[in-house]
Design a protein around this motif. Structure first.
Motif, PDB file in Angstrom:
ATOM      1  N   THR A   1      55.730  47.714  31.616  1.00  0.00           N
ATOM      2  CA  THR A   1      55.320  47.711  33.092  1.00  0.00           C
ATOM      3  C   THR A   1      56.814  47.633  33.885  1.00  0.00           C
ATOM      4  OG1 THR A   1      55.361  45.341  33.145  1.00  0.00           O
ATOM      5  CG2 THR A   1      53.113  46.465  32.964  1.00  0.00           C
TER       6      THR A   1
ATOM      7  N   ASN B   1      53.251  41.412  47.538  1.00  0.00           N
ATOM      8  CA  ASN B   1      53.340  42.743  47.061  1.00  0.00           C
ATOM      9  C   ASN B   1      52.863  43.937  48.021  1.00  0.00           C
ATOM     10  OD1 ASN B   1      50.613  42.416  46.689  1.00  0.00           O
ATOM     11  ND2 ASN B   1      50.859  42.969  44.425  1.00  0.00           N
ATOM     12  N   ALA B   2      53.130  45.154  47.653  1.00  0.00           N
ATOM     13  CA  ALA B   2      52.894  46.111  48.545  1.00  0.00           C
ATOM     14  C   ALA B   2      51.481  46.328  48.776  1.00  0.00           C
ATOM     15  CB  ALA B   2      53.414  47.498  48.180  1.00  0.00           C
ATOM     16  N   ALA B   3      50.662  46.059  47.501  1.00  0.00           N
ATOM     17  CA  ALA B   3      49.270  46.374  47.460  1.00  0.00           C
ATOM     18  C   ALA B   3      48.363  45.424  48.035  1.00  0.00           C
ATOM     19  CB  ALA B   3      48.708  46.580  45.716  1.00  0.00           C
ATOM     20  N   GLY B   4      48.958  44.339  48.534  1.00  0.00           N
ATOM     21  CA  GLY B   4      48.331  43.259  49.125  1.00  0.00           C
ATOM     22  C   GLY B   4      47.472  42.306  48.078  1.00  0.00           C
ATOM     23  N   THR B   5      47.742  42.508  46.565  1.00  0.00           N
ATOM     24  CA  THR B   5      46.827  41.888  45.885  1.00  0.00           C
ATOM     25  C   THR B   5      47.782  40.585  45.522  1.00  0.00           C
ATOM     26  OG1 THR B   5      48.112  43.099  44.154  1.00  0.00           O
ATOM     27  CG2 THR B   5      45.710  43.613  44.781  1.00  0.00           C
TER      28      THR B   5
ATOM     29  N   GLN C   1      42.081  49.744  32.241  1.00  0.00           N
ATOM     30  CA  GLN C   1      42.565  49.610  33.733  1.00  0.00           C
ATOM     31  C   GLN C   1      43.612  48.588  34.176  1.00  0.00           C
ATOM     32  OE1 GLN C   1      37.915  49.376  34.607  1.00  0.00           O
ATOM     33  NE2 GLN C   1      39.104  48.800  36.297  1.00  0.00           N
ATOM     34  N   TYR C   2      43.437  47.707  33.421  1.00  0.00           N
ATOM     35  CA  TYR C   2      44.167  46.196  33.758  1.00  0.00           C
ATOM     36  C   TYR C   2      45.578  46.077  32.710  1.00  0.00           C
ATOM     37  CZ  TYR C   2      39.986  45.262  36.267  1.00  0.00           C
ATOM     38  OH  TYR C   2      38.829  45.741  37.191  1.00  0.00           O
TER      39      TYR C   2
ATOM     40  N   HIS D   1      49.049  44.805  33.678  1.00  0.00           N
ATOM     41  CA  HIS D   1      49.366  43.569  34.300  1.00  0.00           C
ATOM     42  C   HIS D   1      49.032  42.350  33.380  1.00  0.00           C
ATOM     43  CE1 HIS D   1      50.247  45.203  38.050  1.00  0.00           C
ATOM     44  NE2 HIS D   1      49.047  45.608  38.267  1.00  0.00           N
TER      45      HIS D   1
ATOM     46  N   GLU E   1      54.287  41.795  37.613  1.00  0.00           N
ATOM     47  CA  GLU E   1      53.210  41.271  38.141  1.00  0.00           C
ATOM     48  C   GLU E   1      52.129  41.237  36.995  1.00  0.00           C
ATOM     49  OE1 GLU E   1      51.698  43.834  41.324  1.00  0.00           O
ATOM     50  OE2 GLU E   1      53.424  43.413  42.492  1.00  0.00           O
TER      51      GLU E   1
ATOM     52  N   ARG F   1      53.452  37.021  40.405  1.00  0.00           N
ATOM     53  CA  ARG F   1      54.869  37.835  39.969  1.00  0.00           C
ATOM     54  C   ARG F   1      55.423  36.795  38.999  1.00  0.00           C
ATOM     55  NH1 ARG F   1      55.883  40.152  45.331  1.00  0.00           N
ATOM     56  NH2 ARG F   1      56.509  37.730  46.085  1.00  0.00           N
TER      57      ARG F   1
END
Length: 455
Positions: free
Chosen positions: A19, A46-50, A92-93, A96, A308, A345
């Motif tokens: 990653t 983070n940029a994704a808001g997650t 799909q995960y 991370h 992340e 993170r």
């Protein structure tokens, strides 16, 4: 893309799961409290808001918490899993997840799962520790060959690390109170799920964080630790005393054992590096404890960067009195019903065994929570370069201090399909207690151990 030419099989495995990593902040300590938190994490989400921004963490106990020494009240009782990662939807995960976490899904495809909750950056510490950490950013210096550090006072020594060994010391020397007592059980879980709890009472005096250490206290001492076994009957009465120096090359760890059958105290011949821990049934080495402890001198440490990762976080359900050991301990792994994972993170730190050095693990990779420097996940490889063991610390905020520490530490052996769990206290009379009077260093001496054995 990461490469590991020394272990081609590992290179192929990790290439599949690699990653992106983020570089360390080049501004150094001047950004503490500005773009960085007081302990050196990125304040922004983070940029994704997650991953949300850090806004100070959890510093006030929730209503109904009776105080230190009692089970924690879950500050987020209404939270429900947003989704659950299983072997069926793993693809799909996987970006991370660590290779070790992915291996747990492969090893236990029908039962292992990770319920993922909203990410809450609860990490926090006292203001005095933030002040000391700012001081350390400008003054802490690594000892020769990275075997300890000087110039630091009670706080994170290297909040903006420039090397892997600096980041590792942030984990080793992180804050866990000044003095703590705890009664807890540990279990070695066999393939069929059977186990026998070993219950002990523990005391830890973290000399590095003591604001008024005795004048004769060793300045190279990190902490003192005492472990008294209470059950089962065949082990009851045994005591282990440990003096943990910072620089263990200059001054090796000292340990003593009281044997109730012989009624005498003797020096432990070896309690470091890859010495097997008998109470863990061979599933944990001495330096596995606390995810990693002791001297880093047998490895070359590299700061890989940031990632992340879904890590165990805010795991308050694990310590509820209503959850019995039999509810929690299942074949292969903990019962996922009671676990909580969040996206955070982490700093990625990799240790490669030095040429000529000896250890069971040829390589170990640590994933350190950026808000606390606590290692949350550790992947460990054998001499053939194969992933062997996976450790996970189920973190939560001990908000009575506050600090982030582990509710449970779990050590998985993928090859034996067994695992070991530390810090179980659901069925014990008390839990972690930071409120007891701070003892003197002399209370952690071999002479004190002899007196304890004759009482």
């Amino acid at each position: 893309m990461l490469t590991f030419s020394r272990w081609p099989g590992v290179a192929v495995l990790l290439a599949c799961f690699a990653t992106p990593v983020l570089a360390a902040d080049p501004q150094g300590g001047v950004q503490l409290g500005v773009t960085l938190t007081p302990l050196g994490a990125q304040k922004a989400g983070n940029a994704a808001g997650t991953i949300p921004p850090w806004t100070g963490g959890l510093v006030t106990p929730p209503a109904g918490y009776p105080g230190s020494g009692h089970p924690h009240v879950d500050p987020f009782p209404a939270d429900k899993p947003m989704f659950t990662i299983t072997a069926a939807n793993l693809a799909q995960y996987r970006d991370h997840l660590s290779p070790g976490q992915l291996a747990l899904f492969k090893t236990y495809p029908d039962t292992f799962r990770m319920p993922v909750y909203v990410s809450r950056r609860t990490g926090a510490a006292p203001q005095w520790l933030y002040d000391n950490t700012r001081h350390n950013a400008a003054n802490a210096v690594l000892a020769p060959d990275g075997n300890g550090f000087t110039g630091a006072q009670g706080g994170i020594p290297f909040p903006v690390p420039a090397s892997g060994v600096e980041a590792l010391w942030n984990h080793i020397a992180r804050y866990r109170g000044i003095y703590v007592e705890r009664r807890a059980a540990e279990v070695a879980v066999q393939r069929n799920g059977s186990y026998v709890p070993i219950v002990a009472e523990q005391q830890g005096l973290f000399r590095f964080y003591d604001p008024q250490p005795a004048a004769d206290t060793n300045d190279n001492m990190l902490f003192y630790y005492l472990n008294q076994i209470r059950s089962p009957a065949r082990l009851a009465g045994g005591v282990v005393l440990v003096h943990e120096p910072l620089d263990q090359v200059r001054e090796p760890r000292q340990a003593w054992i009281y044997n109730p059958g012989q009624r005498r105290v003797r020096r432990a011949p070896s309690l470091a590096y890859d010495t097997p821990i008998s109470s863990a049934d061979g599933l944990r080495t001495a330096d596995d404890t606390d995810m990693f402890n002791g001297s880093p001198d047998r490895y070359d440490w590299r700061l890989v960067g940031k990632q992340e990762l879904y890590i165990p976080y805010n795991n308050y359900r694990l310590g509820q009195r209503s959850v019995k050991y039999a509810d929690l301990i299942k074949p292969g792994h903990l019962n996922p019903e009671f676990t909580r994972y969040e996206l955070h993170r982490v700093w990625v730190v990799e240790g490669t065994l030095k040429p000529g050095a000896r250890h069971l693990y040829a390589k170990r990779r640590l994933y350190l929570d950026e808000d606390s420097w606590q290692a949350a996940v550790v992947d460990q490889y054998d001499g053939r370069g194969e992933l062997w063991r996976v450790s996970m610390a189920y973190l939560k905020n001990f908000y009575e201090l506050p600090t982030t520490w582990s509710a449970l530490d779990v050590f998985h052996d993928l090859q034996a399909r067994r695992y070991h769990v530390q810090h179980l206290d659901n069925e014990e009379a008390s839990t972690v207690d930071f409120s007891r009077p701070i003892p003197a260093a002399a209370d952690f001496s071999p002479a004190a151990l002899r007196r304890m054995g004759t009482r």
